[in-house]
Write an enzyme that holds these catalytic residues in place. Sequence first.
Site, PDB file in Angstrom:
ATOM      1  N   LEU A 288       0.749  -1.170  -0.109  1.00 39.80           N
ATOM      2  CA  LEU A 288      -0.173   0.106  -0.155  1.00 39.80           C
ATOM      3  C   LEU A 288       0.891   1.176  -0.003  1.00 39.80           C
ATOM      4  O   LEU A 288       1.465   1.630   1.040  1.00 39.80           O
ATOM      5  CB  LEU A 288      -0.753  -0.023   1.222  1.00 39.80           C
ATOM      6  CG  LEU A 288      -1.770  -1.338   1.291  1.00 39.80           C
ATOM      7  CD1 LEU A 288      -2.720  -1.284   2.566  1.00 39.80           C
ATOM      8  CD2 LEU A 288      -3.005  -1.009   0.275  1.00 39.80           C
ATOM      9  N   GLU A 289       1.133   1.720  -1.250  1.00 39.47           N
ATOM     10  CA  GLU A 289       1.926   3.057  -1.429  1.00 39.47           C
ATOM     11  C   GLU A 289       1.124   4.344  -0.960  1.00 39.47           C
ATOM     12  O   GLU A 289       1.750   5.380  -1.086  1.00 39.47           O
ATOM     13  CB  GLU A 289       2.449   3.024  -2.648  1.00 39.47           C
ATOM     14  CG  GLU A 289       3.321   1.712  -3.181  1.00 39.47           C
ATOM     15  CD  GLU A 289       4.024   2.008  -4.541  1.00 39.47           C
ATOM     16  OE1 GLU A 289       3.811   2.759  -5.302  1.00 39.47           O
ATOM     17  OE2 GLU A 289       4.521   0.810  -4.864  1.00 39.47           O
ATOM     18  N   ASN A 290      -0.059   4.405  -0.536  1.00 34.55           N
ATOM     19  CA  ASN A 290      -0.654   5.513  -0.183  1.00 34.55           C
ATOM     20  C   ASN A 290      -0.693   5.429   1.481  1.00 34.55           C
ATOM     21  O   ASN A 290      -1.569   6.265   2.003  1.00 34.55           O
ATOM     22  CB  ASN A 290      -1.823   5.502  -0.948  1.00 34.55           C
ATOM     23  CG  ASN A 290      -1.784   5.767  -2.376  1.00 34.55           C
ATOM     24  OD1 ASN A 290      -0.983   6.570  -2.794  1.00 34.55           O
ATOM     25  ND2 ASN A 290      -2.738   5.101  -3.123  1.00 34.55           N
TER      26      ASN A 290
END
Length: 541
Positions: A366-368
């Site tokens: 999850l890059e956010n």
Amino acid sequence: MGISGTAQAADINVAKNAGFESGLANWTCSAGSGATVSSPVHGGASALKATPAGQDNAKCTQTVSVKPNSTYTLSAWVQGSYTYLGASGTGTTDVSTWTPDSAGWKQLSTTFTTGGSTTSVTVYTHGWYGQTPYFADDVSVFGPDGGGGGDPDPVVPATPAGLAVGSVTSSSVALSWSTVTGATGYNLYQNGAKVQSVSGASATATGLSASTSYSFQVSATNAAGESAKSSAVTGTTSASGGGGGGTVPKHAVTGYWQNFNNGATVQKISDVPANYDIIAVSFADATGTPGGVTFNLDSAGLGGYTVAQFKADVAAKKAAGKSVIISIGGQNGTVTINDATSATNFANSVYALMQEYGFNGVDIDLENGLNATYMTQALRSLSSKAGSGLVITMAPQTIDMQSTSNEYFKTALNIKDILTVVNMQYYNSGSMLGCDGKVYSQGSVDFLTALACIQLEGGLTPAQVGLGLPASTSGAGSGYVSPTIVNNALDCLARGTNCGSFTPSRTYPSLRGAMTWSTNWDAKSGNAWSNAVGPHVHGLP
């Protein structure tokens, strides 16, 4: 609040919502660049996260009331990328100060004097163009009251109610309680001793002995102090045998398999070379249910690859001793787990995919951002369903693992007893601090080893640390290094050889290995990456 200098009796902090506990109230951030986050925080339950983009430097401002001909001390605690703190419209000499990348909280401070007719001043923070986000908390503009007053003093919160035991393993007990109004954090007590401080209304006690009963209490905290402890509850761990992070080789190579065609070589799962021990299927899709995920095979984009063929290929890889897992997130991932309901939905839906497709586990990419409290809850719930064979991997960005206070790092430590490996992405990154406090830029052996050292010395076992790199220059916007550099970094960490200017204080022979994005880009380059790195990983001590 950050206070420095000698204050007069009437001096106060004239900044409002100085700790961002009321969101962005009283603050204005350029181009929608600012948001409040629950981690990392310097004090209380919230901090500012501001993200530069394009020609915007993520400037956040507040106009404060001041007294003419008066001196004020401006300070703030900051973390992350380049961060500036300043004041304008002072009526005399405007001031500013700054710091480069900082892995932990650092206080910036300066002073200014107002002009003879100045009754308001604009204070600000901002980052720098093209850099990663910065964090700010506990801003102070300390001096005479200009007529606007300051934030009201908090009162000690009430004692938490509803403390209850949730899922247990042989080495952990999950707990939750009711939220307390006015609390900015909570302390968890185990057998009378404080063992953990958290920002949300849940926590997991880890490192426990199997088949053992423990007493737990919780208290609520804020700037005014700590409440009394709650009534005690008893949690009993299960018998040993669960957890451990699945059956993966001592030294393993992870590769992401693309469920889409973006110009890389289109593959079936059966096409993935044997050098890959963990195959992360990229990616799951969000559903309309908060936290829920599903998987949709892109048959059309993959040349008519059918679901039946896909399932058979997964089964064949597993029969060959490989692990095939479903990856959640990616650059465009939109899955959010931020409360107990979404955590439950996540665990249930991932487990359903494991049953339907035969996946061994899950990858968190999850890059956010993520919420450590509820991601921990979700993964422990999944573990209780899937058992000791569950494989859990994570692929945080470099900024996510600079400090143990970051949500990704906290999650990894929270699930250490069931975590397989963290393959941090050493690419698409700005300059970062190494464990020696020096700044390193991507593209070198030192960038890999000095940053890996933060995880290795920050609580993860060497077997839970892997190096994530792109398979080719097409696999990432920046940060590609040759397989030789990857292998040299592995040697430096595991054997103490082939290091650059940074040499770790000790070696880590059980280092797990390496990861690449992606098996498809690797295939596009004739599998040059896996042919070089794979045997080297498998030959580590």
